[in-house]
Design an enzyme around this catalytic site. Structure first.
Site, mmCIF file in Angstrom:
data_model
loop_
_atom_site.group_PDB
_atom_site.id
_atom_site.type_symbol
_atom_site.label_atom_id
_atom_site.label_comp_id
_atom_site.label_asym_id
_atom_site.label_seq_id
_atom_site.Cartn_x
_atom_site.Cartn_y
_atom_site.Cartn_z
ATOM 1 N N ASN A 223 0.864 -1.185 0.000
ATOM 2 C CA ASN A 223 0.000 0.000 0.000
ATOM 3 C C ASN A 223 0.900 1.234 0.000
ATOM 4 O O ASN A 223 1.505 1.559 1.012
ATOM 5 C CB ASN A 223 -0.883 -0.050 1.264
ATOM 6 C CG ASN A 223 -1.712 1.202 1.445
ATOM 7 O OD1 ASN A 223 -1.809 2.039 0.534
ATOM 8 N ND2 ASN A 223 -2.320 1.342 2.618
ATOM 9 N N TRP A 224 0.963 1.901 -1.159
ATOM 10 C CA TRP A 224 1.892 3.035 -1.285
ATOM 11 C C TRP A 224 1.342 4.301 -0.630
ATOM 12 O O TRP A 224 2.047 5.297 -0.524
ATOM 13 C CB TRP A 224 2.190 3.301 -2.756
ATOM 14 C CG TRP A 224 2.904 2.186 -3.464
ATOM 15 C CD1 TRP A 224 3.388 1.025 -2.916
ATOM 16 C CD2 TRP A 224 3.217 2.126 -4.861
ATOM 17 N NE1 TRP A 224 3.981 0.254 -3.882
ATOM 18 C CE2 TRP A 224 3.892 0.900 -5.096
ATOM 19 C CE3 TRP A 224 3.003 2.974 -5.948
ATOM 20 C CZ2 TRP A 224 4.343 0.526 -6.361
ATOM 21 C CZ3 TRP A 224 3.445 2.598 -7.211
ATOM 22 C CH2 TRP A 224 4.108 1.393 -7.412
ATOM 23 N N LYS A 225 0.082 4.280 -0.244
ATOM 24 C CA LYS A 225 -0.551 5.474 0.363
ATOM 25 C C LYS A 225 -0.355 6.682 -0.569
ATOM 26 O O LYS A 225 -0.367 6.521 -1.782
ATOM 27 C CB LYS A 225 -0.022 5.687 1.774
ATOM 28 C CG LYS A 225 -0.146 4.397 2.610
ATOM 29 C CD LYS A 225 0.039 4.594 4.063
ATOM 30 C CE LYS A 225 -0.127 3.235 4.763
ATOM 31 N NZ LYS A 225 -0.065 3.320 6.211
ATOM 32 N N HIS B 33 -9.532 0.979 4.842
ATOM 33 C CA HIS B 33 -8.254 1.138 5.557
ATOM 34 C C HIS B 33 -8.482 2.040 6.773
ATOM 35 O O HIS B 33 -9.289 2.966 6.730
ATOM 36 C CB HIS B 33 -7.212 1.754 4.616
ATOM 37 C CG HIS B 33 -5.841 1.761 5.201
ATOM 38 N ND1 HIS B 33 -5.435 2.717 6.096
ATOM 39 C CD2 HIS B 33 -4.800 0.907 5.062
ATOM 40 C CE1 HIS B 33 -4.193 2.462 6.462
ATOM 41 N NE2 HIS B 33 -3.781 1.360 5.849
ATOM 42 N N GLU C 142 -5.356 -5.127 10.567
ATOM 43 C CA GLU C 142 -4.328 -4.111 10.803
ATOM 44 C C GLU C 142 -4.636 -3.374 12.098
ATOM 45 O O GLU C 142 -5.428 -2.432 12.099
ATOM 46 C CB GLU C 142 -4.308 -3.101 9.652
ATOM 47 C CG GLU C 142 -4.009 -3.700 8.304
ATOM 48 C CD GLU C 142 -3.463 -2.650 7.341
ATOM 49 O OE1 GLU C 142 -2.345 -2.847 6.865
ATOM 50 O OE2 GLU C 142 -4.132 -1.648 7.094
ATOM 51 N N GLY D 247 2.472 2.094 10.809
ATOM 52 C CA GLY D 247 3.437 3.182 10.662
ATOM 53 C C GLY D 247 4.156 3.554 11.952
ATOM 54 O O GLY D 247 4.812 4.588 12.022
ATOM 55 N N SER E 88 3.392 -2.279 10.328
ATOM 56 C CA SER E 88 4.843 -2.330 10.543
ATOM 57 C C SER E 88 5.471 -3.667 10.152
ATOM 58 O O SER E 88 6.432 -4.105 10.785
ATOM 59 C CB SER E 88 5.186 -1.964 11.993
ATOM 60 O OG SER E 88 4.771 -0.631 12.269
ATOM 61 N N GLY F 187 2.826 -1.200 4.314
ATOM 62 C CA GLY F 187 2.802 0.225 4.003
ATOM 63 C C GLY F 187 4.204 0.754 3.750
ATOM 64 O O GLY F 187 4.742 0.636 2.651
ATOM 65 N N GLY F 188 4.821 1.309 4.781
ATOM 66 C CA GLY F 188 6.131 1.944 4.651
ATOM 67 C C GLY F 188 7.152 1.090 3.913
ATOM 68 O O GLY F 188 7.855 1.579 3.009
HETATM 69 P P1 PGA Z 1 2.816 0.182 7.701
HETATM 70 O O1 PGA Z 1 1.355 0.418 7.065
HETATM 71 O O2 PGA Z 1 3.361 -1.078 7.091
HETATM 72 O O3 PGA Z 1 3.594 1.399 7.314
HETATM 73 O O4 PGA Z 1 2.623 0.064 9.173
HETATM 74 C C1 PGA Z 1 0.480 -0.656 6.832
HETATM 75 C C2 PGA Z 1 -0.804 -0.157 6.229
HETATM 76 O O5 PGA Z 1 -1.245 0.947 6.583
HETATM 77 O O6 PGA Z 1 -1.432 -0.836 5.389
#
Ligand code: PGA
Length: 263
Positions: free
Chosen positions: A12-14, A100, A171, A177, A216, A237-238
């Site tokens: 998920n590149w946000k 999300h 999640e 994050g 994370s 995400g990150g």
């Molecule tokens: P993260 O995000 O891996 O940066 O914690 C996960 C997500 O929001 O899908």
């Protein structure tokens, strides 16, 4: 990881990599993951890059699939700034992340809106990745399972319509994050509870629905998570913005799947 369900790793590149940088990232991910055929890989760029990324992946004959990060449940009309499921399908997406926690928290998306979005995704031929998870205060109040079960229940009719193609991502909001990952055992307990909710509705759905963990996930914590019976992959995400680490997560999932299949 259950050999019945192919592992799935979704990035998920946000609100990042929304232009030609998105194409570069997608191609790099496709190259770096091409040897790990035992895992499915998805990238979720911002709306602005979906068509271009899909095109690039198609030209490179890549199996990496493309997800939208959100959609609107109406097909078309006076909804300034919104994008429909049908439009995303035309742009080349085959998946959609729905509900999300950033949508739920920052944009006040309700369980009802999430259900409508899953229905719209189903109607347009997009496979839904439905996100659920508790906040830190809900966890501290001992409400984790109640919250997650409520969110899954709200989605279950539409998930049923998606059949085994639908995916759930657990999640925990406090893990997104923050660098604070749920322990494999804690995550497994919630995944097992989610699978039980599915089983109570439809035994087949429970066996075939992939349940991803998110929050994370990194190359250095993926193995412990993926070793759990009910964790079928990750929503990342990150770490999805960094090719080498993301590819390593895919490699770990593929390796465990192979081991599972060969006993
Ligand atoms: P993260 O995000 O891996 O940066 O914690 C996960 C997500 O929001 O899908």
């Amino acid at each position: 990881m259950d050999p019945l369900r192919r592992p799935l790793i979704a990035g998920n590149w946000k609100m990042n990599a929304g232009g030609s940088d998105g194409c570069d990232l997608a191609i790099a991910v496709a190259r770096a993951t091409t040897d790990f055929a035992d895992a499915d890989v998805i990238v979720a760029p911002p709306f602005t890059a979906i068509a271009a990324v899909t095109n690039e992946l198609y030209n490179k004959k890549s199996d990496v699939a493309v997800a939208a990060q959100n959609l609107h449940w109406e097909e078309s009309g006076a909804f300034t700034g919104e994008v429909s499921a049908a439009m995303l399908r035309v742009a080349g997406a085959t998946w959609a992340i729905i509900g999300h926690s950033e949508r739920r928290q920052l944009f006040h998306e309700t369980d009802d809106a999430v259900a409508k979005k899953i229905a719209a995704a189903n109607a347009a031929g997009l496979k839904p990745i439905v996100c659920v998870g508790e906040t830190l205060s809900e966890r501290e109040a001992g409400e984790t399972l109640a919250v997650v079960e409520r969110q899954v229940q709200a989605a279950i009719v539409e998930l049923g319509r998606a059949g085994g193609e639908g995916v759930i991502a657990y999640e925990p909001v406090w893990a997104i994050g923050t660098g604070k990952v749920a322990s494999p055992e804690d995550a497994q307990a919630v995944h097992a509870a989610i699978r039980q909710v599915l089983a109570d509705a439809n035994a087949e759905l429970a066996l075939t629905t992939r349940i991803l963990y998110g929050g994370s996930v990194k190359a250095n914590n993926a193995e412990g998570l993926f070793g759990q019976r009910d964790i079928d992959g990750a929503l990342v995400g990150g770490a999805a913005l960094e090719v080498e680490g993301f590819a390593k997560i895919v490699e770990i999932a593929a390796k465990l799947a192979r081991q599972g299949k060969t006993g």
